[in-house]
Scaffold this motif. Structure first.
Motif, mmCIF file in Angstrom:
data_model
loop_
_atom_site.group_PDB
_atom_site.id
_atom_site.type_symbol
_atom_site.label_atom_id
_atom_site.label_comp_id
_atom_site.label_asym_id
_atom_site.label_seq_id
_atom_site.Cartn_x
_atom_site.Cartn_y
_atom_site.Cartn_z
ATOM 1 N N THR A 56 1.562 -4.311 9.655
ATOM 2 C CA THR A 56 1.156 -4.850 8.363
ATOM 3 C C THR A 56 0.359 -6.141 8.549
ATOM 4 N N THR A 57 -0.814 -6.220 7.925
ATOM 5 C CA THR A 57 -1.621 -7.431 8.045
ATOM 6 C C THR A 57 -1.150 -8.479 7.043
ATOM 7 N N GLN A 60 -2.688 -7.954 3.635
ATOM 8 C CA GLN A 60 -2.099 -6.800 2.950
ATOM 9 C C GLN A 60 -0.838 -7.238 2.202
ATOM 10 N N THR A 160 -0.274 0.870 8.153
ATOM 11 C CA THR A 160 -1.693 0.743 8.459
ATOM 12 C C THR A 160 -2.231 2.120 8.836
ATOM 13 N N ASP A 215 -3.220 -0.390 4.793
ATOM 14 C CA ASP A 215 -4.344 -1.242 5.179
ATOM 15 C C ASP A 215 -5.171 -0.566 6.260
#
Length: 423
Positions: A56-57, A60, A160, A215
């Motif tokens: 996970t960014t 995001q 992602t 993402d």
């Protein structure tokens, strides 16, 4: 089958927060995620070290939280949710992937479900639904435990776009794997596709609402979910249909969704739509029609991935796979840490990350802690490419500590310690 909708948008750092807000509403999340119910943001940490496309960014997570607050969701009813695996340190991962600063900045609860949470047997949680499982009754004859807090709460998965050496691709459906199964989840690897279908049935039973936000600013090709070739793709996706969003992500990567067993099985059982012809694409429809022509996870597998395939589905299954269900299992955890954290990341990651780290997203990641957002996104992502400090010798040294933690927290050893205390 009911109409399934997947929202997809092109994005860039300057507009990413506005884009995430629009994305969630295009996908109709407010009709699925009730505002009077606690909502878990199920963070994805596929590697405790930062690798583009793997986890996970921060934008995001930031984008989803800001969107929910803007739409009237109370921060008191939103929390980040993390699981633990024997080879991934979630506490290290949330720091290295810069997720923790986002959660803390918004004052949200940060829940690691293996730390102090109550768990309940699956048969008590879902009742007769267990009769419809494809494989989990055989894998766990005595049942297994799931977090009690999941019952009745919403969940928003934050995966992602990437490939996976076990499941071809991984996304929304696979993101439930760590949260819904106990630490012996590796027992399901030989039947991983059937497992993901069973887990989706469980989610649809226990959660009040299930949603996914994926993402694809970075996307990973090759032998994922860790040792990948990262790409900058500048797209984000969302859907209330976990099967449909995984199908569209697979299609973007150039893979026929219905050739992926877990998508096909879920589609056939009416758990969602896996056929792109029957999925409504909203937002940037031309982005949804792209074909990135990824090579996929099997063409150039790492040594570790090849050995895993031999053990779970090949000639090594009979002589070795049995050991993974005994006190001998930690040999496999140690082997994974040594290969991925002590060898592959220190020696190979930096060169593979170089190009994408010089992109606007790489520069935003580098300066994340000091990045200043406006209502649309991040007008300045900096001029310097991201510099990942924990590579080379630093990663090697850190991997030694991870190995120690891996062995210390191995469930097989923990069970023996608990038994001794009880004697």
């Amino acid at each position: 089958m009911p109409n399934s909708r997947v929202a997809i948008l092109r994005t860039r750092p300057e507009t990413v927060l506005r884009d995430y807000h629009r994305l969630l509403n295009l996908a109709g999340y407010q009709t699925v995620i009730a505002k009077d119910t606690d909502t878990a943001l199920k963070v994805n940490i596929s590697w405790h070290f930062f690798f583009p496309g793997s986890s996970t960014t921060p934008w995001q997570l930031e984008g989803v939280i800001r969107a929910m607050k803007k739409d009237g969701y109370s921060p008191d009813l939103i929390h980040a949710c993390h699981n633990r695996t024997v080879v991934i340190d979630a506490h290290l991962g949330e720091r290295e992937n810069k997720q923790l600063p986002v959660v803390e900045a918004h004052g949200l609860r940060n829940i690691h479900i293996y730390e102090g949470e109550e768990w309940i047997n699956i048969r008590d949680a879902v009742g007769d639904l267990t009769k419809h499982f494809l494989c989990l009754n055989e894998v766990y004859p005595q049942g297994f435990m799931i977090p009690r807090r999941f019952i009745g709460e919403n969940i928003i998965h934050l995966p992602t776009v990437k490939t996976h050496v076990f499941t071809t691709t991984t996304g929304a459906m696979k993101n439930a794997f760590g949260g819904l199964l106990n630490e012996r989840r590796h027992w399901t690897h030989p039947v991983i596709h059937e497992t993901l279908v069973d887990l989706l049935m469980i989610q649809q039973k226990v959660h009040r609402g299930v949603f996914a936000v994926m993402d694809g600013t970075f996307a990973g090709d090759g032998p994922g979910p860790r040792c990948m070739i990262p790409h900058v793709k500048n797209v984000i996706l969302a859907s209330a249909d976990q099967v449909a969003i995984d199908a569209i992500a697979a299609k973007l990567m150039g893979i026929d969704p219905l050739s992926i067993k877990f998508i096909r099985l879920a589609h056939e059982r009416g758990l969602g739509c896996g056929d792109p012809r029957d999925i409504e694409i909203v937002g940037d429809q031309d982005a949804g029609a792209e074909n990135w022509r990824f090579a996929g996870p099997f063409r150039k597998m790492t040594f570790a991935a090849r050995m895993q395939h031999q053990i779970y589905w090949g000639p090594l299954r009979k002589p070795i796979e049995w050991s993974l269900k005994t006190v001998l299992a930690p040999w496999a955890y140690a082997a994974s840490v040594v290969y991925h954290d002590s060898f592959w990341y220190p020696l190979k990651a930096k060169a593979l990350m170089r190009d994408v780290l010089s992109s606007p997203w790489g520069r935003l990641f580098r300066g994340w802690e000091s990045a200043v957002a406006d209502e649309n996104g991040y007008p300045s992502s900096g001029n310097e490419p991201a510099e990942i400090e924990r590579t080379g010798m630093r990663a090697l040294i850190r991997s030694i500590g991870i190995l120690g933690t891996c062995l210390k927290e191995a469930p097989e050893f923990a069970a023996r310690r608990t038994h001794r205390k009880g004697v």
